[in-house]
Motif scaffolding. Structure first.
Motif, PDB file in Angstrom:
ATOM      1  N   MET A   5       0.831  -1.199   0.000  1.00  0.00           N
ATOM      2  CA  MET A   5       0.000   0.000   0.000  1.00  0.00           C
ATOM      3  C   MET A   5       0.870   1.256   0.000  1.00  0.00           C
ATOM      4  SD  MET A   5      -2.957  -1.370  -0.110  1.00  0.00           S
ATOM      5  CE  MET A   5      -4.158  -0.108   0.313  1.00  0.00           C
ATOM      6  N   PRO A   6       0.395   2.332  -0.628  1.00  0.00           N
ATOM      7  CA  PRO A   6       1.191   3.558  -0.687  1.00  0.00           C
ATOM      8  C   PRO A   6       1.144   4.320   0.637  1.00  0.00           C
ATOM      9  CG  PRO A   6      -0.930   3.930  -1.708  1.00  0.00           C
ATOM     10  CD  PRO A   6      -0.889   2.461  -1.355  1.00  0.00           C
ATOM     11  N   ALA A   7       2.086   5.221   0.811  1.00  0.00           N
ATOM     12  CA  ALA A   7       2.109   6.066   1.998  1.00  0.00           C
ATOM     13  C   ALA A   7       0.948   7.046   1.944  1.00  0.00           C
ATOM     14  CB  ALA A   7       3.431   6.814   2.085  1.00  0.00           C
ATOM     15  N   CYS A   8       0.138   7.052   2.975  1.00  0.00           N
ATOM     16  CA  CYS A   8      -0.980   7.974   3.084  1.00  0.00           C
ATOM     17  C   CYS A   8      -0.904   8.654   4.451  1.00  0.00           C
ATOM     18  CB  CYS A   8      -2.323   7.242   2.938  1.00  0.00           C
ATOM     19  SG  CYS A   8      -2.569   6.449   1.332  1.00  0.00           S
ATOM     20  N   ARG A   9      -1.689   9.708   4.624  1.00  0.00           N
ATOM     21  CA  ARG A   9      -1.702  10.363   5.927  1.00  0.00           C
ATOM     22  C   ARG A   9      -3.084  10.883   6.266  1.00  0.00           C
ATOM     23  NH1 ARG A   9      -1.064  16.102   5.902  1.00  0.00           N
ATOM     24  NH2 ARG A   9      -0.597  16.991   3.844  1.00  0.00           N
ATOM     25  N   SER A  10      -3.370  10.892   7.541  1.00  0.00           N
ATOM     26  CA  SER A  10      -4.585  11.463   8.138  1.00  0.00           C
ATOM     27  C   SER A  10      -5.845  10.676   7.822  1.00  0.00           C
ATOM     28  CB  SER A  10      -4.765  12.927   7.743  1.00  0.00           C
ATOM     29  OG  SER A  10      -3.694  13.707   8.209  1.00  0.00           O
ATOM     30  N   PHE A  11      -6.217  10.534   6.561  1.00  0.00           N
ATOM     31  CA  PHE A  11      -7.326   9.647   6.228  1.00  0.00           C
ATOM     32  C   PHE A  11      -6.994   8.932   4.922  1.00  0.00           C
ATOM     33  CE2 PHE A  11      -8.869  12.724   3.114  1.00  0.00           C
ATOM     34  CZ  PHE A  11      -9.500  11.915   2.174  1.00  0.00           C
ATOM     35  N   ALA A  31      -9.305  -1.359  -6.733  1.00  0.00           N
ATOM     36  CA  ALA A  31      -9.397  -0.347  -5.690  1.00  0.00           C
ATOM     37  C   ALA A  31      -8.486   0.842  -5.987  1.00  0.00           C
ATOM     38  CB  ALA A  31      -9.034  -0.953  -4.336  1.00  0.00           C
ATOM     39  N   ASP A  32      -9.001   2.043  -5.749  1.00  0.00           N
ATOM     40  CA  ASP A  32      -8.225   3.277  -5.759  1.00  0.00           C
ATOM     41  C   ASP A  32      -8.258   3.844  -4.339  1.00  0.00           C
ATOM     42  OD1 ASP A  32      -8.058   3.223  -8.758  1.00  0.00           O
ATOM     43  OD2 ASP A  32     -10.217   3.554  -8.556  1.00  0.00           O
ATOM     44  N   ILE A  33      -7.457   4.870  -4.077  1.00  0.00           N
ATOM     45  CA  ILE A  33      -7.359   5.410  -2.719  1.00  0.00           C
ATOM     46  C   ILE A  33      -7.482   6.923  -2.746  1.00  0.00           C
ATOM     47  CG2 ILE A  33      -5.932   5.617  -0.651  1.00  0.00           C
ATOM     48  CD1 ILE A  33      -4.498   3.059  -1.489  1.00  0.00           C
ATOM     49  N   PHE A  34      -8.398   7.441  -1.929  1.00  0.00           N
ATOM     50  CA  PHE A  34      -8.475   8.865  -1.652  1.00  0.00           C
ATOM     51  C   PHE A  34      -7.848   9.111  -0.287  1.00  0.00           C
ATOM     52  CE2 PHE A  34     -11.747   8.144  -4.769  1.00  0.00           C
ATOM     53  CZ  PHE A  34     -11.786   9.311  -5.532  1.00  0.00           C
ATOM     54  N   THR A  35      -6.958  10.108  -0.202  1.00  0.00           N
ATOM     55  CA  THR A  35      -6.264  10.366   1.051  1.00  0.00           C
ATOM     56  C   THR A  35      -5.983  11.856   1.192  1.00  0.00           C
ATOM     57  OG1 THR A  35      -4.367   9.695   2.432  1.00  0.00           O
ATOM     58  CG2 THR A  35      -3.948  10.002   0.081  1.00  0.00           C
ATOM     59  N   GLN A  36      -5.464  12.230   2.362  1.00  0.00           N
ATOM     60  CA  GLN A  36      -5.195  13.634   2.650  1.00  0.00           C
ATOM     61  C   GLN A  36      -3.897  14.105   2.005  1.00  0.00           C
ATOM     62  OE1 GLN A  36      -7.204  15.643   4.360  1.00  0.00           O
ATOM     63  NE2 GLN A  36      -5.880  17.439   4.273  1.00  0.00           N
ATOM     64  N   THR A  37      -3.902  15.330   1.558  1.00  0.00           N
ATOM     65  CA  THR A  37      -2.687  16.011   1.155  1.00  0.00           C
ATOM     66  C   THR A  37      -2.806  17.449   1.618  1.00  0.00           C
ATOM     67  OG1 THR A  37      -1.148  16.419  -0.671  1.00  0.00           O
ATOM     68  CG2 THR A  37      -3.489  16.743  -1.130  1.00  0.00           C
ATOM     69  N   THR A  38      -1.765  18.217   1.510  1.00  0.00           N
ATOM     70  CA  THR A  38      -1.806  19.597   1.981  1.00  0.00           C
ATOM     71  C   THR A  38      -2.912  20.374   1.268  1.00  0.00           C
ATOM     72  OG1 THR A  38       0.567  19.555   2.407  1.00  0.00           O
ATOM     73  CG2 THR A  38      -0.487  21.707   2.265  1.00  0.00           C
ATOM     74  N   GLY A  39      -3.883  20.805   2.033  1.00  0.00           N
ATOM     75  CA  GLY A  39      -4.953  21.618   1.477  1.00  0.00           C
ATOM     76  C   GLY A  39      -6.128  20.856   0.915  1.00  0.00           C
ATOM     77  N   GLY A  40      -6.080  19.542   0.897  1.00  0.00           N
ATOM     78  CA  GLY A  40      -7.209  18.842   0.304  1.00  0.00           C
ATOM     79  C   GLY A  40      -7.020  17.351   0.175  1.00  0.00           C
ATOM     80  N   ILE A  41      -7.367  16.818  -1.010  1.00  0.00           N
ATOM     81  CA  ILE A  41      -7.495  15.376  -1.211  1.00  0.00           C
ATOM     82  C   ILE A  41      -6.604  14.924  -2.367  1.00  0.00           C
ATOM     83  CG2 ILE A  41      -9.107  13.511  -1.759  1.00  0.00           C
ATOM     84  CD1 ILE A  41     -11.348  15.311  -0.636  1.00  0.00           C
ATOM     85  N   ARG A  42      -5.868  13.859  -2.139  1.00  0.00           N
ATOM     86  CA  ARG A  42      -5.035  13.231  -3.164  1.00  0.00           C
ATOM     87  C   ARG A  42      -5.698  11.925  -3.598  1.00  0.00           C
ATOM     88  NH1 ARG A  42       1.013  12.239  -1.532  1.00  0.00           N
ATOM     89  NH2 ARG A  42       1.179  14.379  -2.309  1.00  0.00           N
TER      90      ARG A  42
END
Length: 727
Positions: free
Chosen positions: A101-107, A119-130
């Motif tokens: 799995m890739p590095a993700c943060r916060s959610f 499966a794809d992944i939505f995760t936190q990035t600075t200011g929004g969603i990656r």
């Protein structure tokens, strides 16, 4: 010497060849999940070595290309992935998939945004969603960044869809057109905007990311600036409503079966969840609020900031709810996965089931764990001691630090651990937190001493007597105080025949060194360290004061390595230099020893628990459980998580190892697909083969030297795997 856990001669040869490639423990040790040792509380734990759960986030998606969704748990306490597969009616930990799995943060939430079944992944990035896009890569899903920051069209250009790092947005199809829309609070405002995906309306494929803010006030409600109170029938009228306090989670689903979307809100100021009922009829407007969701069952009651997730926990095609904490302090670190099963006979359609979904299957002692193998009962087998910082399992039910004792009831080659005491020696009554035990004969009297580091930076001393009992001595051993979070270890650092003391510290992740000046003395160690910056080591990450160093010595290849875990989740390795004990720096052998990252608060302890001559590594972490690794692969399924089934034929690959021509026998008569895959999961070659006599020969001259998997499948049976080597 190779583990005897596996019976296959092919596997034994493969493991031997792999071990032979490890030329130097200093630079090339690689660790693999070791899940074979059983652990029992009242019953055998089905997933003992997951590492525990603290702030889990729950979602589902296919991660190994078998057409069946895995359960993905992203724990924001360390930003760590745990993956489970549905096998024989239960969820089974798959650490080899988590490593992909890739590095993700916060959610982090799994969704299939482009409709390809992967499966794809939505995760936190600075200011929004990656967004990470999932791709079929051999036998697992690989991920690449599809969008570093998802944006929407404002009419005057593009702007990011904002999401606070503490928030969890809702990502789903809000209008039934097949593409995914987003609900997420803005940086300013107490209303919930809907970001509509226009891909379907504009005739584009679902993998397009074409968003507009369709409704700045979805659901016609406003949340209070100071708490979780809701004002209904609120209209934005083109305006924003006040500053929004940080901390909201959103989950949309049809909670009453009337065909529209209702909303469950979590709030950082609330112990419960708010359920907002939608009027429906094609108009998204909330008409009722239930602040005690679900009021028809046991209402959610967590100390701070619960979040709800819709997943199919029993794989019956119907989504249930799991509720877990989302805050970073004073949260339940046990009983923190409340399961509500779907029930069509109630409204809302969920009924409380349990508070420890999946947690009951694993080792978990709260938070900030550390594990030690030590022969407690002096029977020649290494037992397991698990320490946690503290336990908070219910409102009004929290406890001090304690150590759980699991007795080894197996044998020298097959360890098995059974819970003997969840509060060994009654240590919780001492009133400290974050116990860190180490053992050794400090005074050379033939009996081990035990030192316990604790949260206050001091050492508690117990001495073992002739009956094998540990007798309490003092809570302030040798007058040593390192500030906070003392983590001691004993080792003959200066090679003079007695045990010296090394203590990892919270501050900067540095280490104190105390040579043993006189083993016969009541205070063999001076209160002040002779070197408060031992080896020049600091494992705190740049810009952070807290490092929580966890030192541990190993001897390998005629050198001594000092392993140091810490808050980063990784373990650094240093070569012990006898000329630099009092000043100077040790050379760095590795900044990520073993290739392992446990998220945060890495706490390594090495041993050889099955006497096979290879290193086994026990890791504590922030989440309160334990991960177990070995330097050799103990289960071929740990490579890529291959599913193997029996067929009427016995598949054989020979010669093995192969130089050029590989013959495969035992093939079925129908056409089959054969994939040659390397140990990183990359597909090297694909063959379509068919043979009336069940045997084919392939030319593998072009393949480089190494270990490979032969994976066989067709429409009538699942993947059958065999390991072979090329030289």
């Amino acid at each position: 010497m190779i583990r005897q856990d596996r019976k296959s001669p092919t596997f034994i040869f493969y493991a031997w060849l792999l071990l032979c490639t490890i030329c130097s423990a200093t630079a090339q040790v690689h660790l693999y999940p070791y899940t074979l040792p059983t652990v029992s509380n009242a019953e055998v734990l089905s997933n003992p070595w997951t590492g525990g759960f603290d702030l889990p986030q729950w979602s589902m998606g296919d991660l190994n290309q078998d057409g069946v969704d895995e359960l993905a748990v992203f724990d924001r306490a360390g930003d760590f992935w745990l993956i489970f597969s549905w096998e024989n009616g239960t969820w089974v930990s798959r650490p080899e998939l988590a490593l992909k799995m890739p590095a993700c943060r916060s959610f982090a939430l799994l969704r299939d945004y482009n409709g390809d079944g992967i499966a794809d992944i939505f995760t936190q990035t600075t200011g929004g969603i990656r967004l990470y896009r999932g791709s079929n890569e051999g036998l697992y899903t690989s991920f690449s960044v599809e969008s570093n920051l998802i944006e929407y069209n404002t009419g005057f250009g593009n702007s990011n869809i904002y999401n606070r790092s503490i928030d969890i947005p809702h990502i789903g199809d809000m209008d039934g057109d097949g593409d995914l829309d987003i609900l997420s609070f803005e940086v300013i405002g107490t209303t919930l905007p809907l970001y509509k995906n226009l891909s379907a309306e504009l005739g584009y494929a679902r993998d397009s990311l074409l968003f507009i803010q369709e409704d700045p006030c979805w659901g016609d409600f406003k949340e209070s600036e100071t708490d979780n109170n809701i004002q209904l029938a609120f209209s934005c009228d083109g305006k924003r409503a006040g500053p929004k306090h940080a901390g909201s989670t959103e989950l949309v689903f049809d909670g009453d079966g009337d065909g529209d979307f209702d909303l469950v809100l979590g709030d950082i100021s609330s112990r419960g969840l708010s359920y907002l009922e939608n009027i429906g009829g094609g108009v998204d407007s909330m008409i009722r609020v239930d602040y005690t969701f679900p009021s028809n069952s046991l209402s959610v009651d967590m100390p701070i900031f619960p979040a709800a997730y819709a997943i199919d926990v029993d794989m019956n095609g119907v989504q249930d709810l799991v509720v877990s904490p989302n805050g970073n302090s004073r949260y339940f670190n046990l009983n923190n996965a409340w399961l509500y099963r779907f029930d069509e006979n109630t409204t809302p359609n969920f009924v409380f089931d349990r508070q420890d979904f999946l947690i009951e299957t694993t080792l978990d002692l709260g938070s900030d764990s550390y594990g030690v193998f030590y022969d407690v009962d002096e029977d020649g087998l290494q037992d397991l001691l698990l320490s946690g910082s503290s336990i908070y399992r219910a409102v009004g039910d929290d406890s001090n630090g304690q150590i759980a004792y699991y007795r080894n009831t197996g044998n020298a080659t097959t360890p098995a651990f059974n819970l003997e005491s969840d509060d060994w020696l009654g240590l919780s009554f001492l009133g400290y937190f974050r116990y860190r035990p180490c053992f050794g004969d400090i005074d050379n009297d033939g009996f081990d001493d035990m030192l316990l580091g604790n949260s206050e930076g001091r050492l508690i001393h117990f001495e073992r007597n002739a009956t094998g009992s540990f007798v309490f001595d003092t809570t302030f051993y040798c007058g040593i105080d390192v500030g906070n979070a003392a983590h001691p270890t004993l080792f003959d650092v200066d090679d003079d025949g007695d045990l010296d003391l090394v203590i990892g510290k919270e501050y900067l992740g540095s280490i104190n060194y105390y040579p043993n000046l006189n083993p016969a003395d009541m205070t063999p160690f001076q209160p002040d360290s002779l070197n408060g910056f031992f080896g020049g080591i600091s494992v705190s990450e740049g810009g952070f004061i807290i490092g929580n160093a966890v030192p541990h010595f190993i001897e390998s290849n005629e050198e001594v390595l000092l392993l140091v875990g810490g808050s980063s989740g990784k373990t650094a390795a240093y070569v012990l230099d006898s000329d630099s004990l009092l000043s100077g720096s040790f050379s760095v052998a590795s900044t990520k020893w073993g290739g392992i990252d446990v998220g945060t608060e890495a706490a390594p302890f090495t041993s050889d628990i099955n006497n096979d001559g290879s290193i086994d590594v026990l890791y504590g972490n922030r989440r309160g459980g334990l991960n177990l690794f070995s330097e050799v692969i103990t289960d071929s399924s740990q490579i890529l998580g291959l599913s193997t089934v029996n067929t009427d034929n016995k598949l054989a690959l020979f010669p093995n190892p192969v130089r050029s021509q590989l013959t495969i026998s035992g093939l079925p008569k129908e056409e089959v697909e054969l994939k040659i895959i390397d140990l990183q999961g990359r597909v090297i070659e694909v063959y379509i083969v068919q043979s009336n006599d069940g045997q084919v020969t392939l030319d593998l001259t072009f393949i480089e030297k190494g270990m490979y998997l032969g994976v066989l499948s067709n429409r009538n049976f699942a993947q059958v795997t065999s390991i072979f080597s090329k030289f």
